[in-house]
Motif scaffolding. Structure first.
Motif, short mmCIF file in Angstrom:
data_model
loop_
_atom_site.label_atom_id
_atom_site.label_comp_id
_atom_site.label_asym_id
_atom_site.label_seq_id
_atom_site.Cartn_x
_atom_site.Cartn_y
_atom_site.Cartn_z
N ARG A 108 30.89 -11.91 -26.15
CA ARG A 108 30.74 -13.09 -24.43
C ARG A 108 31.29 -13.83 -24.57
O ARG A 108 31.84 -14.34 -25.32
CB ARG A 108 29.32 -12.94 -24.30
N ALA A 109 31.64 -14.40 -23.55
CA ALA A 109 32.86 -15.59 -23.47
C ALA A 109 32.17 -16.43 -23.34
O ALA A 109 30.01 -16.56 -23.34
CB ALA A 109 32.66 -15.57 -21.77
N PRO A 110 32.49 -17.74 -24.40
CA PRO A 110 32.05 -18.87 -24.15
C PRO A 110 31.34 -19.81 -23.54
O PRO A 110 31.69 -19.91 -22.37
CB PRO A 110 33.51 -19.82 -24.85
N THR A 111 30.30 -20.29 -23.79
CA THR A 111 29.67 -21.11 -23.12
C THR A 111 29.98 -22.00 -23.68
O THR A 111 29.39 -23.39 -24.88
CB THR A 111 27.37 -20.59 -23.30
N THR A 112 30.00 -23.85 -23.04
CA THR A 112 29.51 -25.18 -23.24
C THR A 112 28.51 -25.98 -22.82
O THR A 112 28.07 -25.57 -21.62
CB THR A 112 31.04 -26.14 -22.35
N ALA A 113 28.31 -26.70 -23.26
CA ALA A 113 26.79 -28.00 -23.16
C ALA A 113 27.04 -28.89 -24.01
O ALA A 113 28.37 -29.16 -24.09
CB ALA A 113 25.71 -27.13 -23.90
N SER A 114 26.62 -29.81 -22.75
CA SER A 114 27.20 -31.55 -23.55
C SER A 114 24.96 -32.07 -23.63
O SER A 114 23.93 -31.17 -23.36
CB SER A 114 26.58 -31.75 -22.32
N ALA A 115 25.59 -32.16 -24.99
CA ALA A 115 24.22 -32.85 -25.27
C ALA A 115 24.24 -34.55 -25.93
O ALA A 115 25.39 -35.71 -25.70
CB ALA A 115 24.12 -32.93 -26.71
N GLN A 116 22.96 -35.35 -25.52
CA GLN A 116 22.85 -36.44 -26.00
C GLN A 116 22.28 -37.20 -26.87
O GLN A 116 20.95 -36.57 -26.69
CB GLN A 116 22.72 -37.78 -24.32
N LEU A 117 22.61 -37.84 -27.91
CA LEU A 117 21.52 -38.24 -28.90
C LEU A 117 21.79 -39.89 -29.32
O LEU A 117 22.34 -40.37 -28.90
CB LEU A 117 22.25 -37.39 -30.20
#
Length: 220
Positions: free
Chosen positions: A192-201
């Motif tokens: 599968r193609a890479p998936t990018t996500a953002s997170a805030q901690l």
């Protein structure tokens, strides 16, 4: 005939005398008024001299008022400055100690990158790295969740790469730090193609034996 003429002369003379007396009395009656006016005149304020005296007093009055105002202002500024020095804001080293802020930001960013990056055959290394940078509540939570991560990574051939793109210290003391961290994460599954996500901690770190340890991690 003479008596009548004599009488007429006397009456005329008497009339003249009476008229003269009335005129004199009228003149004398008006004099006291004039005298009163002339006597009262010196009691009135002198025009130019009175104004000069008043003008000479004003600088003294203004000088006194300015001195009082400066003293009051100085006292207020001193009180305000002392209040600012005593507020908790001055104890926040994130506002005053750039070196310490940079250090804790770097240590926490590096630790998050390690514990949130793994591959199908590298979960053991990630678990070991977590024990070197996490402590307290953060280590307990991570250990409880990482078992699921290991299974998913093995089943789905999942690789996760995490990079801290921005981190800011909101509060810093000599032994603790509170940070807000923004992450970019890239998920890769085989086929599968890479998936990018953002997170805030939100992160709480403590300085122990010269090292910063992450003790709490929360999502926002």
């Amino acid at each position: 005939m003479r008596p009548r003429g004599g009488t007429t002369t006397v009456n005329s003379t008497a009339t003249d005398v009476t008229d003269a007396t009335d005129a004199t009395d009228a003149t004398d009656a008006s004099d006291p008024t004039d005298a009163t006016v002339e006597k009262a005149a010196p009691d009135a304020p002198d025009g130019p001299d009175g104004v000069d005296v008043s003008r000479r007093r004003w600088p003294r009055v203004l000088g006194t008022l300015l001195a009082v105002a400066l003293i009051a202002t100085g006292g207020a500024l001193y009180a305000e400055g002392r209040h600012l020095r005593d507020t908790p804001a001055t104890a926040n080293l994130a506002l005053t100690d750039a070196e310490a802020t940079t250090r804790v930001t770097g240590d926490v960013s590096s630790a998050l990158g390690k514990i949130f990056s793994y591959g199908p055959g590298a979960t053991a290394a990630t678990r070991a790295a977590a024990k070197e940078v996490l402590a307290g509540k953060a280590l307990q939570q991570y250990a409880a969740l990482f078992g699921q991560v290991e299974r998913q990574s093995a089943d789905q051939k999942l690789t996760l790469t995490t990079e801290v793109v921005r981190a800011g210290v909101t509060r810093l003391t000599g032994s603790s730090a509170h940070l807000l961290v923004f992450l970019d994460q890239v998920y890769e599954r085989r086929g599968r193609a890479p998936t990018t996500a953002s997170a805030q901690l939100t992160v709480v770190a403590e300085l122990r034996e010269g090292r910063w340890w992450i003790v709490e991690i929360g999502s926002t």
